[in-house]
Write an enzyme that holds these catalytic residues in place. Sequence first.
Site: not given
Length: 379
Positions: A163, A268
Site C-alpha cells: 500500500e 485479499e
Amino acid sequence: MKSILFTSILLLLIGCGSDRDQYQQEQTEEQTLRSAFEGSFLIGTILNHRQIFGQDQRGQDLAVREFNAVTAENVMKWENIHPEPGVYDFDAADTMIDIAEENGMFVVGHTLVWHSQTPDWVFYDDEGELLSREALLERMKDHIETVVGRYKGRVHGWDVVNEAIVDDGTMRDTYWYRIIGEDFLVKAFEYAHAVDPEAELYYNDYSLEIPSKREGAIRLVEYLQENDAPITGIGTQGHFMLDFPDLEEIEKTITDFAALGIDVMVTELDIDVLPPAFDYMGADVSASAEMREELNPYPDALPDSVQQQLTDRYRDIFEIYLRHSDDITRVTFWGVTDGDSWKNNWPVSGRTNYPLIFDRNWEPKPAYHAIIELAEEHR
Ligand code: G3I
C-alpha cells in the site's frame, strides 16, 4: 492455463518445478476448492491468531482442507513480529508455517514494509529525532534479513511492500517515503531477494480497479523494473462491494498488470454486502465511521435476495479470474468464514457482514458452490 499445466508437469518431470507448481499438482479425493481449482491457480485463505493456536480449530480445519495457500492475517506484521527494537516474536508465525507445511500449503509472508501496523520507534532514534535515510535503510534491512532469513525456503512469496500509493496514483506520504525517498521500494525488494533468491516478491495494494490508482501502480512497477528491483508479482487485494467496482475495471486490472510481464494475484478477496458508511470505497485501515442502525441491516441473517446477489457477484468475478488463469497465479480470500472477517469491524465497529464464501457456522454458502461449479467447467 493449459500451457501452464503442461509446463509445470514438464518442470516436475525434469525435477525443477517451482514451489507453486508443486502445490497445484496434488490429487485430492473429496471435492474441495483446492481440488476444483487445481491447474487454474492457487486458492488461498488467511489464518488469524485464534485459528493458528487452535482456539478456533474448526476454522483451522476448514482452512487446511479447502485451501492450498495461506497468508498470515496479522501475525507477521511488523508490530506483531518485531514489536520492540531487537525483540522478535516468531511464535505465531512459526506455528502457522508448521500448519501450512503439514498440509502442503504455499505460504505467503504478509508483510515486510508497510506504513500501517509499524511501531513509531522504527522511525525514530534514541533522542526522539526522525532517523536519517541511511539509518532507516539499515533498520529496514535488519528487519528483512531477520524475518526473511528465518523463513528462507519456507515462506514461498512475500508481500514486500504494502500500500505505497494513494487513489490519485501518487506516492503515499509515509515515513518510509519521506525519509528514504521512492527508492525505499527498490531497496526493500533488493534486501529480500538477497536473503532468499528463490522467494517470489510482490507489491500489494487495494483499489487498483480505480483507473488513477491503477495507472500509478503501473508506473511504480515500471519504475521498479527500470531499477532492476527483483519484483515477481503484483497483489491486487480485491476488497470489493456488491456493485463496485465494475467488472470491466476488475478485468482491466488483471490484463494491464499481466502486460508488464509479472505474475498477477488476488490477495485479499472479500465482498462487502452492507451499505457504505461513506463514499470512500477502499481498505485504508485508519478510516472509521460511527455505527447507525441503517448501516447494520442484517444483524441476524442475510436475506435470500442479498445472498443471491453475493453469489452472482462471486460468479461474475470468478468467471473473469478463470478466463485469465494463465496470468493469475493465486486467488486468496481475506478470511475463512464470515465471522472472522475484518469487515465486521471496518469501517464501522460491531456490524454483521457476510463477505466470504463460508458462513459463521463454517458451512459453505451458495457462492462456494457457484465458484466450484465454474472451476470444474473450466478444467
Ligand atoms: O489482537 C488484538 C487484541 O489483543 C487487542 O486487545 C485488540 C484491541 O484493539 O486488538 C487486536 O488486534 C486487532 C487485530 O486486527 C486482530 O483482531 C487490531 O486492533 C486491528 O487493527 C487488526 O486489524 C487488522 C488490520 O489489517 C490492521 O492490521 C485486520 O485484522 C486485518 O484483516 C487487516 O488486514 C489488512 C491487510 O493487512 C492489508 N490490506 C487491508 C486489510 C484490511 O484492512
